[in-house]
Design a protein around this motif. Sequence first.
Motif, PDB file in Angstrom:
ATOM      1  N   UNK A 125       0.878  -1.632   0.232  1.00  0.00           N
ATOM      2  CA  UNK A 125      -0.469   0.325  -0.345  1.00  0.00           C
ATOM      3  C   UNK A 125       0.974   0.775   0.420  1.00  0.00           C
ATOM      4  N   UNK A 126       2.351   0.852   0.387  1.00  0.00           N
ATOM      5  CA  UNK A 126       3.356   2.238   0.090  1.00  0.00           C
ATOM      6  C   UNK A 126       2.629   3.006   1.753  1.00  0.00           C
ATOM      7  N   UNK A 127       2.193   2.683   2.534  1.00  0.00           N
ATOM      8  CA  UNK A 127       1.964   3.605   3.260  1.00  0.00           C
ATOM      9  C   UNK A 127       2.558   3.524   4.671  1.00  0.00           C
ATOM     10  N   UNK A 128       2.942   2.829   4.965  1.00  0.00           N
ATOM     11  CA  UNK A 128       4.721   2.525   6.226  1.00  0.00           C
ATOM     12  C   UNK A 128       4.707   1.138   5.815  1.00  0.00           C
ATOM     13  N   UNK A 129       6.066   0.827   6.833  1.00  0.00           N
ATOM     14  CA  UNK A 129       6.451  -0.306   5.977  1.00  0.00           C
ATOM     15  C   UNK A 129       5.661  -1.687   6.811  1.00  0.00           C
ATOM     16  N   UNK A 130       5.347  -2.356   5.831  1.00  0.00           N
ATOM     17  CA  UNK A 130       4.787  -3.125   5.706  1.00  0.00           C
ATOM     18  C   UNK A 130       3.274  -3.188   5.761  1.00  0.00           C
ATOM     19  N   UNK A 131       2.592  -1.894   5.335  1.00  0.00           N
ATOM     20  CA  UNK A 131       1.496  -1.694   5.234  1.00  0.00           C
ATOM     21  C   UNK A 131       0.369  -2.204   3.914  1.00  0.00           C
ATOM     22  N   UNK A 132      -0.105  -3.093   3.781  1.00  0.00           N
ATOM     23  CA  UNK A 132      -0.816  -3.181   2.795  1.00  0.00           C
ATOM     24  C   UNK A 132      -2.624  -3.122   2.592  1.00  0.00           C
ATOM     25  N   UNK A 133      -3.101  -3.450   1.241  1.00  0.00           N
ATOM     26  CA  UNK A 133      -3.743  -3.210   0.060  1.00  0.00           C
ATOM     27  C   UNK A 133      -4.636  -4.928   0.044  1.00  0.00           C
ATOM     28  N   UNK A 134      -5.942  -5.007   0.816  1.00  0.00           N
ATOM     29  CA  UNK A 134      -6.273  -6.268   0.932  1.00  0.00           C
ATOM     30  C   UNK A 134      -7.203  -6.738  -0.497  1.00  0.00           C
ATOM     31  N   UNK A 135      -6.795  -7.479  -1.667  1.00  0.00           N
ATOM     32  CA  UNK A 135      -8.129  -8.008  -2.039  1.00  0.00           C
ATOM     33  C   UNK A 135      -8.595  -8.957  -1.387  1.00  0.00           C
ATOM     34  N   UNK A 136      -9.698  -9.787  -0.912  1.00  0.00           N
ATOM     35  CA  UNK A 136     -10.319 -10.370  -0.596  1.00  0.00           C
ATOM     36  C   UNK A 136     -11.320 -10.500  -2.018  1.00  0.00           C
ATOM     37  N   UNK A 137     -11.300 -12.278  -1.809  1.00  0.00           N
ATOM     38  CA  UNK A 137     -12.808 -13.503  -2.833  1.00  0.00           C
ATOM     39  C   UNK A 137     -13.331 -13.595  -2.188  1.00  0.00           C
ATOM     40  N   UNK A 138     -14.665 -13.553  -2.248  1.00  0.00           N
ATOM     41  CA  UNK A 138     -15.481 -14.522  -1.430  1.00  0.00           C
ATOM     42  C   UNK A 138     -17.107 -15.148  -2.382  1.00  0.00           C
ATOM     43  N   UNK A 139     -17.040 -16.489  -1.676  1.00  0.00           N
ATOM     44  CA  UNK A 139     -17.201 -17.238  -3.108  1.00  0.00           C
ATOM     45  C   UNK A 139     -18.330 -17.844  -1.455  1.00  0.00           C
ATOM     46  N   UNK A 140     -19.978 -17.687  -2.424  1.00  0.00           N
ATOM     47  CA  UNK A 140     -21.027 -18.557  -1.108  1.00  0.00           C
ATOM     48  C   UNK A 140     -21.765 -19.145  -2.387  1.00  0.00           C
ATOM     49  N   UNK A 141     -22.421 -20.208  -2.494  1.00  0.00           N
ATOM     50  CA  UNK A 141     -23.082 -21.469  -3.203  1.00  0.00           C
ATOM     51  C   UNK A 141     -22.679 -20.165  -4.797  1.00  0.00           C
TER      52      UNK A 141
END
Length: 534
Positions: A159-175
């Motif tokens: 995420x380029x914000x602080x050391x270790x920072x992340x943007x999260x891509x989250x996939x959800x799957x149901x039925x």
Amino acid sequence: MRLKIIGAAGEVTGSSYLLECGASRVLVDCGIFQGKDDERKNREMFPFSSVSLNAVLLTHAHMDHSGRIPLLVKEGFKGKVWATLPTLELVKVLWYDSAHLMKEEADWLTKKNSRKGLAPVEPIYTRDDVDDAIKMLSAASYDDKLPVAPGISVRFRDAGHILGSAILEVWLEEEGKQVKVVFSGDLGPQQTVMERNPAIITSADYVIMESTYGDRLHKTNAESRDEFRDVLTTALKDKAKVLIPSFVVDRAQRILYELALLKDEGILAGNVPIFFDSPMGVKATEIYKKHMNLLSSEIQQYVSQGKDPFAPGKLKYVSSVEESQAINDVGNAVVVAGSGMANGGRIVHHLKHGIWNPKNHVVFVGYQAQGTLGRRIVEGEKNLRIAGEDVSVKANIHTINGFSAHADRDDLLAWAGNFSTAPLFLITHGEPKSSLAFSETLASAGMKGVVPVAGQEIELEPNGAGKAVHIAEQPVVLKREEVSTLLAEILLLASGLQNRSVPVQEDGILSLLKSSKVLLETANEKMNERLRAE
Ligand SMILES: [Zn+2]
Ligand SMILES: [Zn+2]
């Protein structure tokens, strides 16, 4: 599939979101609230059962994203807390410090309460709770897709914000139905100095997006460096003291780096001491040094010249309180200390001892939340009560926002513009003015943005076509001791005003007093109504 907005809606702090998919429940961030009303909000029950969560995903170490995780564990959470390796190392430092501060605060309140015959106050969490929370931490590497609960997987991106920072891509799957939700976390600017640039993501159905500076543009890096150089040059010429309240993770390291650059330029003379007055900041700096490979090419280049980016000139690490207090007697120095919003930490006593002196300079280099001492100084208040003493503000006050680790409006817009799937943007992590302005900016660029409120639930559908279900807020129960403490404080203020011997100069004081009277009358009427109803 559902998303519930828990915190950082209409405000910057308290980030937290709940994802539900089938029987799986995953929390994204669990941050503390800072600023106005924070103590009460941080003590509030979570609006979900901690035991029922499968996992927590943590975008980065800052306390407004991670700070309530130990409370979650205290309340029975048994799953894993996923975060990048540097984030895991940083939160350990931050959480122990936080538990220490909470204990101090609780001890102080307990003492105050016991004089009034009231019950003792427990800290929100203790070192033991932090020990337990640390056992739950699990490292996630950048860019790998990771299953975290049945039907839910995640990918951490820089995420380029602080050391270790992340943007999260989250996939959800149901039925057989799939929805992708992206959490921007806190986003760095498009042109970073300390970290790598934020990852470009092109597909999502929903994007939960921060908007700290959604209505503002930062000065360029070059302009900010010029401003900083000017302040330092003037202060050094006047043999003055420069106080820099700073977040001790990332911003402090950035300031040390900027000071190192000034030293290289020959501006910072070798005999002026630079005090880094934060034991926690020193630990954070060590973690930064360990992960130089994750920092920007600018920093890596500096290192490749055999130089330490975080060790400018006559740098002194201050550890004990006595050493910190001894800085009061040093006239010409640069002091970098936490907290960044001056709502606690060692900077408070440096301000108390230095802000009255017209020769000195105070340089704010980060966001100041409403209700914090930093915000009041930045907004120009001239008479303040700092650490129990009335102090008049005479020092030169500067705000340099260009060192921010946050994207500004144009950076946010550029990042949002990378999505090619026309997602629905949920604008959070900003004051209402800023979030609303950014959703309008998105709209004028042809994108769909809404500003959700805390407690709102959204049924997730592919293509961001979800229905927003508004959940009624829980009624707040008045606490008797809270009311009586407030009334006592009001009485004290009123009698203080009455006893003031100096003639009152009319600069809005009278109208403030009149509105206070109207407010109290309204409270009185409401209380009477309540009594009649019961
Ligand atoms: Zn942050
Ligand atoms: Zn944040």
